[in-house]
Design a protein around this motif. Sequence first.
Motif, mmCIF file in Angstrom:
data_model
loop_
_atom_site.group_PDB
_atom_site.id
_atom_site.type_symbol
_atom_site.label_atom_id
_atom_site.label_comp_id
_atom_site.label_asym_id
_atom_site.label_seq_id
_atom_site.Cartn_x
_atom_site.Cartn_y
_atom_site.Cartn_z
ATOM 1 N N LEU A 6 51.518 33.927 42.051
ATOM 2 C CA LEU A 6 50.912 33.806 42.372
ATOM 3 C C LEU A 6 49.917 36.037 42.722
ATOM 4 C CD1 LEU A 6 48.096 33.135 43.488
ATOM 5 C CD2 LEU A 6 48.834 32.928 45.690
ATOM 6 N N ALA A 7 51.083 36.487 42.501
ATOM 7 C CA ALA A 7 51.005 37.844 43.353
ATOM 8 C C ALA A 7 50.765 38.415 41.420
ATOM 9 C CB ALA A 7 52.126 38.246 43.356
ATOM 10 N N GLY A 8 51.447 38.342 40.658
ATOM 11 C CA GLY A 8 50.595 38.206 39.628
ATOM 12 C C GLY A 8 49.362 38.538 39.204
ATOM 13 N N ALA A 9 49.021 36.603 38.995
ATOM 14 C CA ALA A 9 47.425 36.958 39.016
ATOM 15 C C ALA A 9 46.298 37.338 40.113
ATOM 16 C CB ALA A 9 47.254 35.009 39.004
ATOM 17 N N ILE A 10 46.287 37.652 41.442
ATOM 18 C CA ILE A 10 45.699 38.423 41.984
ATOM 19 C C ILE A 10 46.128 39.996 41.395
ATOM 20 C CG2 ILE A 10 45.464 39.419 43.982
ATOM 21 C CD1 ILE A 10 47.009 36.483 45.311
ATOM 22 N N ALA A 11 46.912 40.517 41.349
ATOM 23 C CA ALA A 11 47.092 41.413 41.081
ATOM 24 C C ALA A 11 46.410 41.896 39.219
ATOM 25 C CB ALA A 11 48.031 42.305 40.370
ATOM 26 N N ALA A 12 46.223 41.037 38.396
ATOM 27 C CA ALA A 12 45.456 40.729 37.139
ATOM 28 C C ALA A 12 43.847 41.058 37.347
ATOM 29 C CB ALA A 12 46.155 39.780 36.420
ATOM 30 N N GLU A 13 43.794 39.922 38.466
ATOM 31 C CA GLU A 13 42.467 39.597 38.934
ATOM 32 C C GLU A 13 41.570 41.211 39.369
ATOM 33 O OE1 GLU A 13 38.940 39.168 41.528
ATOM 34 O OE2 GLU A 13 40.677 39.006 42.070
ATOM 35 N N VAL A 14 42.697 41.913 39.708
ATOM 36 C CA VAL A 14 41.931 42.621 40.599
ATOM 37 C C VAL A 14 41.651 43.301 39.412
ATOM 38 C CG1 VAL A 14 42.467 44.810 42.622
ATOM 39 C CG2 VAL A 14 42.118 42.421 43.198
ATOM 40 N N ALA A 15 42.876 44.191 39.183
ATOM 41 C CA ALA A 15 42.650 45.110 37.462
ATOM 42 C C ALA A 15 41.298 44.902 36.591
ATOM 43 C CB ALA A 15 43.828 44.827 36.716
ATOM 44 N N ALA A 16 40.859 43.440 36.655
ATOM 45 C CA ALA A 16 39.861 42.506 35.731
ATOM 46 C C ALA A 16 38.709 43.376 36.317
ATOM 47 C CB ALA A 16 39.988 41.160 35.288
ATOM 48 N N THR A 17 38.576 42.952 37.422
ATOM 49 C CA THR A 17 37.091 43.792 38.447
ATOM 50 C C THR A 17 37.308 44.844 38.643
ATOM 51 O OG1 THR A 17 37.330 41.772 39.823
ATOM 52 C CG2 THR A 17 36.017 42.789 40.387
ATOM 53 N N THR A 18 38.213 45.642 38.845
ATOM 54 C CA THR A 18 37.924 47.073 38.984
ATOM 55 C C THR A 18 37.196 47.434 37.401
ATOM 56 O OG1 THR A 18 39.568 47.254 40.269
ATOM 57 C CG2 THR A 18 39.525 49.076 39.369
ATOM 58 N N ALA A 19 37.974 47.087 36.420
ATOM 59 C CA ALA A 19 37.603 47.262 35.050
ATOM 60 C C ALA A 19 35.964 46.974 35.099
ATOM 61 C CB ALA A 19 38.810 47.096 33.969
ATOM 62 N N MET A 20 36.017 45.567 35.200
ATOM 63 C CA MET A 20 34.481 45.524 35.113
ATOM 64 C C MET A 20 33.474 46.624 35.353
ATOM 65 S SD MET A 20 32.385 42.135 35.877
ATOM 66 C CE MET A 20 33.855 40.786 36.127
ATOM 67 N N LYS A 21 33.882 46.930 36.667
ATOM 68 C CA LYS A 21 33.201 48.141 37.431
ATOM 69 C C LYS A 21 32.742 49.369 36.589
ATOM 70 C CE LYS A 21 31.436 50.930 40.559
ATOM 71 N NZ LYS A 21 29.724 50.564 41.318
ATOM 72 N N TYR A 22 33.844 49.648 35.940
ATOM 73 C CA TYR A 22 33.738 51.070 34.706
ATOM 74 C C TYR A 22 33.201 50.547 33.394
ATOM 75 C CZ TYR A 22 35.464 52.628 38.552
ATOM 76 O OH TYR A 22 36.039 53.757 39.645
ATOM 77 N N SER A 23 33.146 49.146 32.734
ATOM 78 C CA SER A 23 32.520 48.601 31.706
ATOM 79 C C SER A 23 30.379 49.351 31.564
ATOM 80 C CB SER A 23 32.595 46.916 31.079
ATOM 81 O OG SER A 23 31.838 46.576 31.566
ATOM 82 N N ASP A 24 30.404 49.203 32.617
ATOM 83 C CA ASP A 24 29.178 49.442 32.239
ATOM 84 C C ASP A 24 28.004 47.695 31.718
ATOM 85 O OD1 ASP A 24 26.579 50.997 32.066
ATOM 86 O OD2 ASP A 24 26.759 52.248 30.628
ATOM 87 N N GLY A 25 28.207 47.092 32.112
ATOM 88 C CA GLY A 25 27.536 46.318 31.591
ATOM 89 C C GLY A 25 28.329 45.903 29.856
ATOM 90 N N PHE A 26 29.887 45.758 29.990
ATOM 91 C CA PHE A 26 30.306 45.677 28.658
ATOM 92 C C PHE A 26 29.815 46.501 27.722
ATOM 93 C CE2 PHE A 26 30.817 41.654 31.597
ATOM 94 C CZ PHE A 26 32.379 41.553 32.001
ATOM 95 N N SER A 27 29.409 47.239 27.613
ATOM 96 C CA SER A 27 29.300 48.353 26.894
ATOM 97 C C SER A 27 29.812 49.009 26.546
ATOM 98 C CB SER A 27 27.391 49.395 27.395
ATOM 99 O OG SER A 27 27.820 50.233 28.334
ATOM 100 N N LYS A 28 30.998 49.637 26.977
ATOM 101 C CA LYS A 28 32.286 50.155 26.830
ATOM 102 C C LYS A 28 33.402 49.456 27.049
ATOM 103 C CE LYS A 28 31.078 54.381 29.841
ATOM 104 N NZ LYS A 28 30.534 54.905 30.910
ATOM 105 N N ALA A 29 34.374 49.939 24.893
ATOM 106 C CA ALA A 29 34.329 48.852 24.840
ATOM 107 C C ALA A 29 35.814 49.006 25.873
ATOM 108 C CB ALA A 29 35.234 49.075 23.518
ATOM 109 N N LEU A 30 36.323 49.848 25.592
ATOM 110 C CA LEU A 30 38.174 49.886 26.823
ATOM 111 C C LEU A 30 37.894 49.090 27.991
ATOM 112 C CD1 LEU A 30 41.508 50.244 27.030
ATOM 113 C CD2 LEU A 30 40.776 52.967 27.767
ATOM 114 N N PRO A 31 37.162 48.939 28.964
ATOM 115 C CA PRO A 31 36.928 48.452 30.064
ATOM 116 C C PRO A 31 36.442 46.918 30.142
ATOM 117 C CG PRO A 31 35.498 50.572 30.288
ATOM 118 C CD PRO A 31 36.172 50.605 29.049
ATOM 119 N N SER A 32 35.472 46.766 29.005
ATOM 120 C CA SER A 32 35.467 45.722 28.838
ATOM 121 C C SER A 32 36.150 44.541 28.049
ATOM 122 C CB SER A 32 34.354 45.614 28.034
ATOM 123 O OG SER A 32 33.093 46.038 28.377
ATOM 124 N N THR A 33 37.212 45.060 27.426
ATOM 125 C CA THR A 33 38.754 44.839 26.876
ATOM 126 C C THR A 33 39.685 44.483 28.195
ATOM 127 O OG1 THR A 33 38.544 45.318 24.087
ATOM 128 C CG2 THR A 33 40.355 44.411 25.210
#
Length: 106
Positions: A6-33
């Motif tokens: 569960l701790a790993g699931a939370i860490a992955a979700e937090v990382a994903a949500t943080t990356a989403m902030k930097y994806s610029d609406g999914f227009s940047k490949a690395l943060p979107s991936t």
Amino acid sequence: MGYLLLAGAIAAEVAATTAMKYSDGFSKALPSTLTALGYLISFALLAQTLKTVSVGTAYAIWAGVGTAAIATIGILFMGEGLTATKAAGIALIIVGVVVLNLGGAH
């Protein structure tokens, strides 16, 4: 083992949500991936968690801790303000998760 997953699931979700902030609406490949990969890992780990932890408890912890962590990251690293209302909301999330666990939601 369930709570470690569960701790790993939370860490992955937090990382994903943080990356989403930097994806610029999914227009940047690395943060979107990273967003897609993080959510995939998070859900896979959450599914494994549910083999040993009740769904109500696991989901409450996953959602609550994830939300509090993202709000804190926003405040500390993304220039979001901390108001008394936001601080109270984060505190209530944490208290809610603790109460669920103490209340025998296992």
